[in-house]
Design a protein around this motif. Structure first.
Motif, PDB file in Angstrom:
ATOM      1  N   ALA A  41       0.614  -0.950  -0.071  1.00  0.00           N
ATOM      2  CA  ALA A  41      -0.367  -0.076   0.057  1.00  0.00           C
ATOM      3  C   ALA A  41       0.883   1.138  -0.147  1.00  0.00           C
ATOM      4  O   ALA A  41       1.822   1.172   0.696  1.00  0.00           O
ATOM      5  CB  ALA A  41      -1.142   0.240   1.046  1.00  0.00           C
ATOM      6  N   HIS A  42      -0.001   2.310  -0.177  1.00  0.00           N
ATOM      7  CA  HIS A  42       0.760   3.670  -0.856  1.00  0.00           C
ATOM      8  C   HIS A  42       1.134   4.295   1.170  1.00  0.00           C
ATOM      9  O   HIS A  42       1.928   4.514   1.157  1.00  0.00           O
ATOM     10  CB  HIS A  42      -0.080   4.354  -1.500  1.00  0.00           C
ATOM     11  N   ARG A  43      -0.519   4.758   1.405  1.00  0.00           N
ATOM     12  CA  ARG A  43      -0.143   4.821   3.026  1.00  0.00           C
ATOM     13  C   ARG A  43      -0.901   4.145   4.365  1.00  0.00           C
ATOM     14  O   ARG A  43      -2.496   3.404   3.424  1.00  0.00           O
ATOM     15  CB  ARG A  43      -0.914   6.089   3.303  1.00  0.00           C
ATOM     16  N   THR A  44      -0.950   3.513   5.088  1.00  0.00           N
ATOM     17  CA  THR A  44      -1.263   2.941   5.673  1.00  0.00           C
ATOM     18  C   THR A  44      -1.249   3.904   7.235  1.00  0.00           C
ATOM     19  O   THR A  44      -0.723   4.712   7.567  1.00  0.00           O
ATOM     20  CB  THR A  44      -0.341   1.223   6.523  1.00  0.00           C
ATOM     21  N   VAL A  45      -2.634   3.950   7.936  1.00  0.00           N
ATOM     22  CA  VAL A  45      -2.508   4.313   9.486  1.00  0.00           C
ATOM     23  C   VAL A  45      -3.495   3.059   9.663  1.00  0.00           C
ATOM     24  O   VAL A  45      -3.880   2.270   9.671  1.00  0.00           O
ATOM     25  CB  VAL A  45      -3.399   5.171   9.309  1.00  0.00           C
ATOM     26  N   GLU A  46      -2.801   3.608  11.533  1.00  0.00           N
ATOM     27  CA  GLU A  46      -3.074   2.325  12.963  1.00  0.00           C
ATOM     28  C   GLU A  46      -3.681   3.711  14.022  1.00  0.00           C
ATOM     29  O   GLU A  46      -3.215   4.098  14.009  1.00  0.00           O
ATOM     30  CB  GLU A  46      -2.602   1.586  13.206  1.00  0.00           C
ATOM     31  N   ARG A  47      -5.411   2.974  14.279  1.00  0.00           N
ATOM     32  CA  ARG A  47      -5.810   4.208  15.766  1.00  0.00           C
ATOM     33  C   ARG A  47      -6.198   2.697  16.739  1.00  0.00           C
ATOM     34  O   ARG A  47      -6.387   1.749  15.564  1.00  0.00           O
ATOM     35  CB  ARG A  47      -6.735   4.758  14.499  1.00  0.00           C
ATOM     36  N   THR A  48      -6.076   2.866  17.195  1.00  0.00           N
ATOM     37  CA  THR A  48      -6.942   2.809  18.327  1.00  0.00           C
ATOM     38  C   THR A  48      -8.061   3.278  19.367  1.00  0.00           C
ATOM     39  O   THR A  48      -7.678   4.013  19.497  1.00  0.00           O
ATOM     40  CB  THR A  48      -6.083   2.015  19.366  1.00  0.00           C
ATOM     41  N   LEU A  49      -9.116   3.496  18.755  1.00  0.00           N
ATOM     42  CA  LEU A  49      -9.878   3.794  18.940  1.00  0.00           C
ATOM     43  C   LEU A  49     -11.388   2.855  20.245  1.00  0.00           C
ATOM     44  O   LEU A  49     -11.381   2.176  19.670  1.00  0.00           O
ATOM     45  CB  LEU A  49     -11.120   4.002  17.598  1.00  0.00           C
ATOM     46  N   SER A 109     -20.452  -0.641  24.293  1.00  0.00           N
ATOM     47  CA  SER A 109     -18.910  -0.287  24.379  1.00  0.00           C
ATOM     48  C   SER A 109     -18.831  -0.370  22.954  1.00  0.00           C
ATOM     49  O   SER A 109     -19.285  -1.842  22.331  1.00  0.00           O
ATOM     50  CB  SER A 109     -18.230   0.484  25.563  1.00  0.00           C
ATOM     51  N   ALA A 110     -17.551   0.461  22.479  1.00  0.00           N
ATOM     52  CA  ALA A 110     -16.583  -0.854  20.423  1.00  0.00           C
ATOM     53  C   ALA A 110     -15.623   0.109  20.831  1.00  0.00           C
ATOM     54  O   ALA A 110     -15.520   1.444  21.035  1.00  0.00           O
ATOM     55  CB  ALA A 110     -18.025  -0.275  19.811  1.00  0.00           C
ATOM     56  N   PHE A 111     -14.652  -0.497  20.637  1.00  0.00           N
ATOM     57  CA  PHE A 111     -13.537  -0.210  20.967  1.00  0.00           C
ATOM     58  C   PHE A 111     -12.345  -1.120  19.547  1.00  0.00           C
ATOM     59  O   PHE A 111     -13.327  -2.471  19.593  1.00  0.00           O
ATOM     60  CB  PHE A 111     -12.050  -1.011  21.914  1.00  0.00           C
ATOM     61  N   ALA A 112     -11.701  -0.826  19.193  1.00  0.00           N
ATOM     62  CA  ALA A 112     -10.874  -1.630  18.158  1.00  0.00           C
ATOM     63  C   ALA A 112      -9.406  -1.392  17.843  1.00  0.00           C
ATOM     64  O   ALA A 112      -8.968   0.203  17.782  1.00  0.00           O
ATOM     65  CB  ALA A 112     -11.833  -1.393  16.694  1.00  0.00           C
ATOM     66  N   ARG A 113      -8.956  -1.996  17.285  1.00  0.00           N
ATOM     67  CA  ARG A 113      -7.224  -1.599  17.018  1.00  0.00           C
ATOM     68  C   ARG A 113      -7.979  -1.705  15.557  1.00  0.00           C
ATOM     69  O   ARG A 113      -7.774  -2.940  14.834  1.00  0.00           O
ATOM     70  CB  ARG A 113      -6.049  -2.369  17.467  1.00  0.00           C
ATOM     71  N   ILE A 114      -7.744  -0.659  14.748  1.00  0.00           N
ATOM     72  CA  ILE A 114      -7.956  -0.870  13.452  1.00  0.00           C
ATOM     73  C   ILE A 114      -6.259  -0.147  12.020  1.00  0.00           C
ATOM     74  O   ILE A 114      -6.384   1.148  12.968  1.00  0.00           O
ATOM     75  CB  ILE A 114      -8.794  -0.040  12.917  1.00  0.00           C
ATOM     76  N   ARG A 115      -6.003  -0.809  11.271  1.00  0.00           N
ATOM     77  CA  ARG A 115      -5.740  -0.687  10.585  1.00  0.00           C
ATOM     78  C   ARG A 115      -6.276  -0.533   9.576  1.00  0.00           C
ATOM     79  O   ARG A 115      -7.157  -1.425   8.673  1.00  0.00           O
ATOM     80  CB  ARG A 115      -4.476  -2.004  10.551  1.00  0.00           C
ATOM     81  N   ALA A 116      -5.463   0.929   7.635  1.00  0.00           N
ATOM     82  CA  ALA A 116      -6.372   0.884   6.786  1.00  0.00           C
ATOM     83  C   ALA A 116      -5.402   1.072   5.778  1.00  0.00           C
ATOM     84  O   ALA A 116      -4.639   2.060   6.338  1.00  0.00           O
ATOM     85  CB  ALA A 116      -7.615   1.707   6.737  1.00  0.00           C
ATOM     86  N   ALA A 117      -5.487   1.440   4.291  1.00  0.00           N
ATOM     87  CA  ALA A 117      -4.167   1.205   4.020  1.00  0.00           C
ATOM     88  C   ALA A 117      -5.391   1.915   2.741  1.00  0.00           C
ATOM     89  O   ALA A 117      -6.414   1.373   2.214  1.00  0.00           O
ATOM     90  CB  ALA A 117      -3.516   0.698   3.872  1.00  0.00           C
ATOM     91  N   ALA A 118      -4.498   2.631   1.847  1.00  0.00           N
ATOM     92  CA  ALA A 118      -4.529   3.215   0.500  1.00  0.00           C
ATOM     93  C   ALA A 118      -3.603   3.518  -0.761  1.00  0.00           C
ATOM     94  O   ALA A 118      -2.523   3.499  -0.411  1.00  0.00           O
ATOM     95  CB  ALA A 118      -5.731   4.492   0.785  1.00  0.00           C
ATOM     96  N   ASP A 119      -3.515   3.431  -1.722  1.00  0.00           N
ATOM     97  CA  ASP A 119      -3.090   2.677  -2.595  1.00  0.00           C
ATOM     98  C   ASP A 119      -2.940   4.998  -3.405  1.00  0.00           C
ATOM     99  O   ASP A 119      -3.492   5.615  -2.735  1.00  0.00           O
ATOM    100  CB  ASP A 119      -3.442   2.315  -3.917  1.00  0.00           C
TER     101      ASP A 119
END
Lengths: 324, 709, 215
Positions: free
Chosen positions: B150-158, B262-272
């Motif tokens: 991937a070109h860019r990736t973000v990772e967040r815990t929300l 409640s809802a918690f998540a560790r998420i990674r998402a990526a784009a080209d």
């Protein structure tokens, strides 16, 4: 509410006599006491209603002296043009109670002597909120709204809207009791209890707060409250400042924090720092830093240190009429 | 038989109009009697004793002192010795007495000894959760490979915590027995289904249970069942031989009568490089109290995202079980997804609206969203006013804009409606539905009036009683579709019968006749007609009564909507206080029956959304296991001056109306959390990872400190 | 803190209704503040020895005016004005929601001033005039503010509405065209769950209701 008796004295002397009996509690506006009774936090045998007691309600402006009866409602005070003109910061402090119903019901004395809002206290765990083996529920639990300047085991905050301003002004409380009248600085109304039996105010059995008296001439005061909501909401932090002496120099500065400690917290070092100084963004920032020196935040209220700093800075700015 | 349909746009007199709600006057004068306002003769008051511990076993319970008290009529043990209690606030015993105060006195006289057991109430840190259950993993495509290239990736815990329904009228009911027959004035969203549930629990035939709910003070998904207090109230009334009023105290209402998981998540998402989403990996968890909670649908809206992996863990806590909260699962999924996409857009250096538009093919309705994003951006002057994060800023108060998109179903539920036309021209509908504040009474009246060509005041609607034909519970935005369809079918059939009687007099065929403007006349020659009254008189001595049903024939309803919201906020970066300046909602819902009430639903959704975005959360105490804010002082709702200026654009007219009626209650409450969080991130340059956006969380984010407060 | 329990009831104490009503009439003093403030001497001449008597915890005779009608009833001192209205007088417009002086659903006017009826003892309202939402108008003859609530759809479930109507009427009586700070100060003490603030804003912006009847 548990059953209780009710007496409605007409005079201060009668009220004092009734309140000297154990299990009696003074009823002013009722907005706090009734909640305490409903939640069964404080046992009461008899309420002594102060609503009809002569001489406890009213506002007098006598030269530079402002006298406010304890049973004056917050709205009556807010509507008193003379008092507000003499001490504009009063309007800010009163408007912070963003409910006309509470301003109409709540009294000056009731505001000063309302019990802490600590959610452990209100749920019957006591003012100090200690477990059976002496651990602090506050430090181990959720303390987001608690003190950043704890005093011994006391970690609740003083919730009064008017106390910080009155303490900054150096106002006096007028108290009547079985032994007659005594006067004391408003800050001396408060104490940090060190045992489960002690209260957070210093009134003796039978004593009632008759009112407060302050010299409002020759000084500039301001109040700044940080509230999350604009609608009715407890401040997260409040600062009151009084500057004496002619501008731009402050001969003397008194800085007091509300919602920061079990009593209105006099930030003496911060005040001293400014005394005799010209107010500039630098001196104000230094005072704001000094005001939170020695703060001991807990697991969830570190942000309140920042709020205190900001509140002091903004209150000083308003008092000095400068952009901060 | 002719088919059922809505009138063409140019023939609508009522549908799509803005009449005021019919029960407005009784509500605004206080004359409306809610279930908790009922004071029948001989009424007793009941109160419930609850357990103060989050986990405990009842060792001993002694009710003798309470039973001996003057004024106490019945003492009822709900959970006896040996019972294991799993949350603070669980019901232990109940008392019926002559007054509420006496009932409360009696509760204090009941002695209960508990063996206190260990509890767990804070699910943010799932690693410490006993009994966490992994719900398995789902994957599509090859996420690992996609992330690698991937070109860019973000990772967040929300995350967002549990919150309360906070119905203003607490849960409860007045129960009255007449022999074996039970009457219940219930604050419920389900008059037609409650009787069976009461009957089963109480061992009486369902036909002997009457449920009435003329008005009710809010449910939001929490009032579908009799609940234990309903059954207990009926038992108390039966034993006492007198009507019993049992409504929860406020602390009980907040603690046991409804919460959102409640809802918690560790998420990674990526784009080209073109800003197209290429990969998603989420590891979510949450709690709905003791039952834990199911998986939130991730990624939300952009569900066709390729190369995705999702895992979920359900975390049980010693708190009362959650209930359906307006748009179940959607606000959580929306926040988790839209916040990550917003951060990814920033990482890509793209305007978030541009980024969403580039990826609309991954959604179920790209055309709708594209149109809505355009309208919302226009309303917000987005192009002129949006600026990227990290810009130069002056002063303490920073402004930001944020956007979010959402979806919902909203198909009408099963519903039956009786429509009666009387020979004197009176028209009435009877339907076992309920008006929970959405305006059901009014829209049913509009459908009647539209069909018969009458004014609103000429028709009558009876609802809120299970003696009327069964209609579904009001949940999931299913009511408007259900009740308007059943009413329309019944009304069209009844009208046809009337027209059969009128046709000979007008020397026309029934199919040639129209009912409009208070008259029945020949289509194309309005001079050949009679007044509605005269028309009705033709039916003879007996009224015509027809039942209409949903589902049924004819394209009256459908489902599936999209919505876009934009939030504009001001953040004081010295205090962390967030203030809403403006909220914009663009929403579709098919054919609108009442424009005013539809808009009110959207305004209401926005306002409730501001509440959970900024203020609302359950605060359970790790030490005592109790909720620390089971009140309205520290459980904070948004106030009138906290919600900023609200602007709503309804997608209506050609292209939308043809789909028929679709529910609207849920969708507008889904996006505010995400839109507001995104606006705050835009204002301050960093993501505040947790809702609500309280000053402590905002300041922590600004200081670069992660983690919940 | 446990102490002597006071058991006198109204009859045995001879605590008459008349003296009781005088005791509640603090308003009479509001104009006469020229002497005695804070001195503890005020009112000494008017001291009524009966006033020091304790009534309750049993029922006490109370007389008050509600929506123009005078009511006499015996209530325990612990009964709030709200519960007395709802349970004893069947005046159910004011709603019990938080019951802790926060949400505003129980708002009524006491001698024309908005208060939380949940946080006032009924015995404290003796001798006073109470106006509830029902006292402002009826469905067939609505107060301007009530009409404006209908016209602007400022209500959904309607449970907060009675309190909001009374608070809005009080605000507009004080400020017929309120500024933003006045709206903040005037309607900050009422909360709605359905989200009807847009409509209530419109009511306030309409500036209707520049007079509150019955207060």
């Amino acid at each position: 509410m548990r059953p209780f008796g009710y007496a409605a004295p007409a005079t201060v002397q009668q009220a004092v006599g009734l309140l000297a009996a154990e299990g009696s509690e003074a009823l002013a506006g009722g907005t706090d006491l009734l909640s305490l009774l409903k939640d069964d936090v404080e046992p009461v045998d008899r309420l002594v209603a102060l609503r009809g007691v002569a001489g406890l309600s009213g506002i007098e402006l006598d030269g530079g002296t402002l006298r406010i009866g304890a049973m004056t409602t917050l709205q009556e005070l807010r509507d008193h043009d003379g008092a507000i003109a003499a001490l504009p910061a009063l309007a800010v402090a009163i408007d912070g109670v963003a409910s006309p119903q509470l301003r109409e019901m709540g009294t000056v004395g009731g505001d000063l002597l309302q019990r802490p809002r600590c959610w452990y206290y209100r749920r019957g765990f006591g003012l100090l909120a200690l477990t059976a083996d002496g651990r602090s529920m506050v430090t181990e639990g959720d303390n987001r709204y608690h003190a950043i300047f704890p005093a011994g085991q006391a970690r609740f905050v003083n919730p009064s809207s008017l106390a910080p301003l009155l303490v900054a002004l150096g106002a006096e409380a007028v108290v009547h009791g079985p032994a007659g009248e005594r006067r004391l600085p408003v800050e001396a109304l408060y104490q940090a209890p060190q045992t489960a039996e002690e209260r957070e105010n210093t009134l003796a059995p039978g004593e009632i707060l008759a009112g407060v008296e302050a010299n409002v001439a020759g000084s500039r005061s301001a109040v700044y409250e940080v509230r999350q909501r604009r609608s009715l909401d407890w401040p997260l932090m409040a600062a009151a400042v009084t500057l004496t002496g002619s501008e731009p120099r402050a001969e003397k500065a008194r800085i007091v924090l509300g919602h920061a400690a079990p009593t209105p917290h006099v930030a003496a070092a911060a005040g001293d720092l400014l005394s005799g100084q010209e107010l500039t963004s630098e001196t104000v920032a230094a005072a704001a830093d000094a005001a939170v020196e020695g703060a001991q935040p807990m697991s969830g209220n570190r942000y309140k240190v920042q709020l205190a700093r900001t509140a002091v800075r903004r209150a000083l700015g308003h008092a000095a009429g400068m952009e901060i | 038989m002719a088919d059922y349909s809505w009138p063409e746009a140019d023939r609508r007199a009522q549908i799509g109009a803005r009449p005021a709600r019919l029960d407005g006057p009784v509500k605004s004068t206080g004359f409306a009697k809610y279930p908790s306002d009922q004071n029948p003769r001989g009424l007793l008051a009941a109160k419930i004793l609850t357990c103060p511990h989050a986990h405990a076993r009842i060792v001993r319970i002694d009710t003798s002192a309470a039973e001996a008290m003057a004024g106490v009529r019945v003492v009822h043990v709900i959970q006896g010795e040996g019972s294991e209690i799993q949350w603070a606030g669980d019901e232990v015993a109940a008392v019926a007495a002559v007054t509420e105060d006496v009932a409360r006195d009696a509760l204090r006289a009941i002695q209960v000894d508990y063996e206190v057991l260990p509890h767990f109430v804070t699910e943010e840190d799932r690693d410490q959760a006993p009994g966490a259950r992994e719900a398995g993993e789902r994957a599509e495509g090859d996420p690992d490979a996609a992330f690698a290239t991937a070109h860019r990736t973000v990772e967040r815990t929300l995350g967002m915590p549990q919150m309360a329904h906070m119905c203003l009228e607490p849960h409860g009911q007045v129960c009255s027995w007449d022999g074996d027959e039970l009457e219940v004035d219930a604050s419920t969203q389900a008059v037609s289904t409650l009787a069976g549930q009461f009957a089963t629990e109480l061992g009486v035939p369902a036909s002997q249970v009457r449920i009435r709910t003329e008005y009710m003070g809010g449910g939001f998904g929490s009032k579908f069942s009799p609940d234990r207090w309903g059954i207990v109230g009926a038992e108390l009334a039966r034993k006492a031989g007198a009507p019993v009023k049992l409504f929860l105290e406020r602390d009980q209402e907040v603690t046991v009568a409804g919460s959102r998981p409640s809802a918690f998540a560790r998420i990674r998402a990526a784009a080209d490089e073109q800003g197209k989403l290429v990969a998603w990996d989420s590891d979510s968890w949450g709690s709905g109290g003791l039952p834990g909670t199911g998986q939130t649908p991730l990624p939300y809206v952009f569900s066709r995202l390729p190369n995705r992996r999702t895992r979920h863990t359900s975390v049980p806590t010693n708190l009362a079980g959650s209930r359906a909260w307006r748009a179940p699962n959607h606000p959580q999924a929306c926040f988790l997804t839209m916040a990550v996409l917003d951060d990814l857009a920033d990482e890509l250096g793209l305007d978030p609206i541009d980024f969403l538009e580039r990826n609309l093919d991954l959604t179920g309705r790209p055309d709708t969203y594209r149109e809505q994003l355009g309208i919302a951006a226009e309303m917000a002057s987005w192009k002129e006013r949006w600026q990227p994060r990290g810009r130069e800023r002056e002063g303490a108060v920073q402004r930001g804009l944020g956007v979010s998109v959402h979806t919902w179903g909203g198909r009408g539920h099963s519903s039956n409606c009786d429509v009666t036309v009387h020979p004197d021209g009176a028209v009435e509908a009877r339907i076992g539905s309920q008006d929970i504040g959405t305006g059901t009474r009014t829209i049913v009246a509009q459908v009647l009036a539209e069909t018969f060509g009458l004014e609103l005041h000429q028709v009558r609607v009876s609802l809120g009683d299970n003696v009327y034909p069964q209609s579904g519970p009001s949940g999931g935005s299913s009511t408007v579709g259900g009740v308007t369809a059943s009413t329309r079918r019944a009304a069209q059939d009844a009208l046809r019968e009337v027209l059969v009687h009128v046709a000979p007099r007008l020397e026309a065929e029934p199919e040639q006749l129209l009912a409009e403007g208070g008259r029945v006349f020949v289509d194309g020659d309005s001079s050949r007609g009679v007044s509605w009254r005269e028309a009705a008189a033709q039916i003879g001595g007996a009224p015509i009564s027809v039942q209409g049903r949903n589902p049924g024939r004819g394209r009256l309803i459908s489902s599936g909507v999209g919505g876009v919201q934009i939030a504009e906020v001001e953040v004081d970066i010295d205090t962390g206080v967030v203030h809403i300046e403006r909220m914009i909602a663009v929403q579709d819902c098919g054919l609108i029956i009442n424009r005013r009430l539809a808009e009110s639903q959207v305004y209401g959704g926005l306002i409730m959304g501001v509440g959970y975005a900024l203020y609302e959360e359950w605060i359970p105490d790790p030490v005592s296991g109790r909720l620390l804010n089971a009140d309205m002082e520290f459980y904070k709702l948004a106030g009138l001056v906290d919600v900023g200026s609200l602007e709503v654009h309804m997608m209506t007219g050609p292209g939308y109306d043809e789909r028929g009626v679709i529910g609207l209650g849920e969708p507008p409450v889904i996006s505010p959390g995400a839109a507001i969080s995104n606006a705050v991130a835009n204002a301050i340059g960093v993501r505040v990872p947790y809702l609500p956006l309280t000053p402590d969380r905002v300041l922590d984010a600004l200081a670069g400190r992660g983690g919940p407060a | 803190m446990k102490g002597r329990r006071v058991t006198d009831d109204a009859k045995r104490s001879g605590f008459s209704r008349r003296s009781f009503l005088r005791g509640g009439a603090a308003g009479a003093l509001s104009g006469g503040l020229t002497t005695g403030l804070l001195t503890g001497e005020a009112g000494a001449a008017a001291a009524d020895s009966e006033a020091t008597e304790t009534v309750g915890p049993g029922p006490v005779d109370v007389e008050l005016e509600v929506n123009g009608a005078t009511h006499r009833l015996a209530v325990e001192p612990r009964v709030t004005l709200l519960d007395g209205l709802r349970h004893r007088l069947d005046v159910t417009g004011p709603k019990r929601v938080c019951d802790r002086g926060t949400c505003g659903a129980c708002t009524v006017l006491e001698d024309g001033r908005p208060i939380y009826a949940c946080s006032r003892l009924m015995i404290e309202s003796a001798g006073r005039s109470i106006t509830t939402v029902e006292g402002l108008g009826s469905p067939d003859a609505m107060h301007d503010v009530q009409q404006a609530f209908v016209d602007n759809d400022a209500q959904q479930c309607g449970f907060c509405t009675p309190g909001f109507v009374v608070a809005t009427a009080a605000l507009l009586a004080r400020h017929p065209a309120p500024s933003e700070p006045e709206i903040e100060a005037g309607l900050g003490g009422n909360f709605c769950r359905c989200g009807t603030y847009k409509g209530i804003r419109a009511v306030v912006a309409g500036g209707k209701g520049g007079g509150v009847s019955g207060g």
